[in-house]
Design a protein around this motif. Structure first.
Motif, mmCIF file in Angstrom:
data_model
loop_
_atom_site.group_PDB
_atom_site.id
_atom_site.type_symbol
_atom_site.label_atom_id
_atom_site.label_comp_id
_atom_site.label_asym_id
_atom_site.label_seq_id
_atom_site.Cartn_x
_atom_site.Cartn_y
_atom_site.Cartn_z
ATOM 1 N N GLY A 58 0.783 -1.225 0.000
ATOM 2 C CA GLY A 58 0.000 0.000 0.000
ATOM 3 C C GLY A 58 0.816 1.277 0.000
ATOM 4 N N THR A 59 2.130 1.177 0.197
ATOM 5 C CA THR A 59 3.008 2.347 0.257
ATOM 6 C C THR A 59 3.538 2.678 -1.125
ATOM 7 N N SER A 60 3.569 3.958 -1.459
ATOM 8 C CA SER A 60 4.158 4.388 -2.731
ATOM 9 C C SER A 60 5.505 5.039 -2.472
ATOM 10 N N GLY A 61 6.251 5.314 -3.564
ATOM 11 C CA GLY A 61 7.480 6.076 -3.413
ATOM 12 C C GLY A 61 8.721 5.383 -3.920
ATOM 13 N N VAL A 62 9.871 5.821 -3.398
ATOM 14 C CA VAL A 62 11.180 5.379 -3.898
ATOM 15 C C VAL A 62 11.402 3.905 -3.609
ATOM 16 N N LEU A 63 11.671 3.145 -4.660
ATOM 17 C CA LEU A 63 11.998 1.731 -4.536
ATOM 18 C C LEU A 63 13.311 1.489 -5.267
ATOM 19 N N LEU A 64 14.276 0.941 -4.552
ATOM 20 C CA LEU A 64 15.641 0.788 -5.069
ATOM 21 C C LEU A 64 15.922 -0.664 -5.424
ATOM 22 N N PHE A 65 16.599 -0.870 -6.565
ATOM 23 C CA PHE A 65 17.068 -2.192 -6.979
ATOM 24 C C PHE A 65 18.540 -2.103 -7.362
ATOM 25 N N ALA A 66 19.266 -3.186 -7.134
ATOM 26 C CA ALA A 66 20.631 -3.297 -7.643
ATOM 27 C C ALA A 66 20.592 -3.971 -9.012
ATOM 28 N N LEU A 67 21.629 -3.709 -9.806
ATOM 29 C CA LEU A 67 21.690 -4.294 -11.143
ATOM 30 C C LEU A 67 22.672 -5.449 -11.242
ATOM 31 N N ASP A 68 23.324 -5.795 -10.139
ATOM 32 C CA ASP A 68 24.160 -6.991 -10.100
ATOM 33 C C ASP A 68 24.206 -7.477 -8.657
ATOM 34 N N ALA A 69 24.624 -8.730 -8.479
ATOM 35 C CA ALA A 69 24.561 -9.348 -7.152
ATOM 36 C C ALA A 69 25.499 -8.669 -6.157
ATOM 37 N N ASP A 70 26.708 -8.280 -6.592
ATOM 38 C CA ASP A 70 27.656 -7.635 -5.670
ATOM 39 C C ASP A 70 27.100 -6.311 -5.154
ATOM 40 N N THR A 71 26.557 -5.495 -6.055
ATOM 41 C CA THR A 71 25.963 -4.228 -5.638
ATOM 42 C C THR A 71 24.770 -4.478 -4.727
ATOM 43 N N GLY A 72 24.010 -5.526 -5.023
ATOM 44 C CA GLY A 72 22.882 -5.866 -4.169
ATOM 45 C C GLY A 72 23.315 -6.162 -2.748
ATOM 46 N N ARG A 73 24.406 -6.915 -2.592
ATOM 47 C CA ARG A 73 24.902 -7.222 -1.254
ATOM 48 C C ARG A 73 25.383 -5.956 -0.542
ATOM 49 N N GLN A 74 26.044 -5.073 -1.286
ATOM 50 C CA GLN A 74 26.522 -3.825 -0.676
ATOM 51 C C GLN A 74 25.368 -2.942 -0.228
ATOM 52 N N LEU A 75 24.336 -2.825 -1.079
ATOM 53 C CA LEU A 75 23.187 -2.006 -0.710
ATOM 54 C C LEU A 75 22.445 -2.607 0.482
ATOM 55 N N SER A 76 22.277 -3.909 0.489
ATOM 56 C CA SER A 76 21.609 -4.568 1.615
ATOM 57 C C SER A 76 22.394 -4.317 2.901
ATOM 58 N N SER A 77 23.733 -4.351 2.790
ATOM 59 C CA SER A 77 24.572 -4.091 3.959
ATOM 60 C C SER A 77 24.403 -2.652 4.444
ATOM 61 N N LEU A 78 24.289 -1.697 3.512
ATOM 62 C CA LEU A 78 24.082 -0.296 3.899
ATOM 63 C C LEU A 78 22.777 -0.122 4.658
ATOM 64 N N PHE A 79 21.724 -0.808 4.197
ATOM 65 C CA PHE A 79 20.452 -0.753 4.917
ATOM 66 C C PHE A 79 20.611 -1.346 6.310
ATOM 67 N N GLU A 80 21.284 -2.492 6.409
ATOM 68 C CA GLU A 80 21.448 -3.156 7.703
ATOM 69 C C GLU A 80 22.281 -2.312 8.660
ATOM 70 N N GLN A 81 23.262 -1.571 8.111
ATOM 71 C CA GLN A 81 24.116 -0.725 8.941
ATOM 72 C C GLN A 81 23.475 0.630 9.253
ATOM 73 N N ARG A 82 22.270 0.853 8.759
ATOM 74 C CA ARG A 82 21.531 2.103 8.963
ATOM 75 C C ARG A 82 22.287 3.297 8.374
ATOM 76 N N ARG A 83 22.921 3.089 7.231
ATOM 77 C CA ARG A 83 23.644 4.163 6.566
ATOM 78 C C ARG A 83 22.818 4.783 5.439
ATOM 79 N N ILE A 84 21.575 4.331 5.305
ATOM 80 C CA ILE A 84 20.662 4.897 4.313
ATOM 81 C C ILE A 84 19.540 5.627 5.042
ATOM 82 N N ASP A 85 19.440 6.925 4.800
ATOM 83 C CA ASP A 85 18.375 7.721 5.410
ATOM 84 C C ASP A 85 17.104 7.584 4.577
ATOM 85 N N LYS A 86 15.992 7.354 5.248
ATOM 86 C CA LYS A 86 14.708 7.151 4.584
ATOM 87 C C LYS A 86 13.722 8.214 5.052
ATOM 88 N N ASP A 87 13.108 8.890 4.093
ATOM 89 C CA ASP A 87 12.132 9.937 4.406
ATOM 90 C C ASP A 87 10.761 9.532 3.892
#
Length: 243
Positions: A58-87
């Protein structure tokens, strides 16, 4: 809708505007659904994409995807480390404090992996949300025990990423999100649907700020409100200041 609006795209990641009512990916909890953001973006780009976070259906807005597996792991790690600010922006019932913090642990809720047979963790997880009240309105609707009903526009910053965190936290402080069929109030949801022709949940991710997973340079992906959400803002004569 055959394509999702692109908000950002480079060789490593892509961000799109997900509309309310669209699942991010296939789930056994909504087995009847046939359209998914991940599949749509893959078809648009004609290449595989990797989900790194989720937005509720039900939520709209910014949805992020990685384009390769390595970048996906890095982005997932950034979310887990709380280094991504979400508004986020939300319309809620009542008038919350001008600003506040919600530090309220949440019991683990089942997700796709658990629904498909994974182990079910027990116990509450820490969950922390900051909020600011941006605008208020009082409407002549005798819905509860009062002759008028109050609503507010709030900016939300979840510091953690628990399932349904914002929805559950706002319910916890007795200011549920309008249009939330699970944690909200049906009478208020129906009143907004009848008055403004909008039956969606009024919650949107308006920006993500993160270090680029390859270059490390910080950047922000912003997303305008969907037309149906903006229609409510306009009808209530609220103005959202530019960031």
């Amino acid at each position: 809708m055959t394509a999702l609006p692109l908000l950002y795209c480079d060789d490593y990641l892509v961000a799109v505007h997900k509309p309310s009512g669209l699942l991010v990916h296939r789930t056994s909890l909504d087995a009847h659904e046939t359209r998914f953001a991940m599949q749509m973006v893959r078809n648009q780009l004609r290449r595989r994409v990797y989900p790194v976070h989720r937005l509720d259906k039900g939520t709209s807005g910014v949805l992020l995807f990685a384009l390769d597996a390595d970048t996906g792991r890095q982005l997932s790690s950034l979310f887990e480390q709380r280094r991504i600010d979400k508004d986020y922006l939300a319309v809620v019932r009542g008038w919350p404090d001008v600003a506040g913090e919600i530090d309220h642990p949440l019991e683990r809720r089942i997700d796709d992996a658990e629904a498909w047979g994974g182990p079910m963790p027990t116990g509450a997880q820490e969950a922390f949300t900051r909020y600011r009240r941006l605008a208020t309105v009082e409407l002549p609707w005798a819905i509860d025990r009062y002759p008028q009903s109050r609503y507010a526009l709030v900016a939300l910053k979840p510091e953690t990423g628990r399932r349904h965190q914002l929805r559950r936290h706002l319910k916890h402080i007795s200011h549920p999100i309008i249009g939330d069929a699970t944690y909200g109030k049906g009478r208020h949801n129906r009143a907004f649907a009848e008055a403004f022709g909008v039956s969606r949940m009024l919650l949107a991710c308006t920006a993500l700020t993160l270090p680029h997973p390859v270059t490390g340079v910080p950047f922000t992906v912003r997303c305008p409100l969907a037309d149906d959400f903006q229609r409510v803002i306009d009808a209530l004569s609220w103005t959202i200041a530019a960031p």
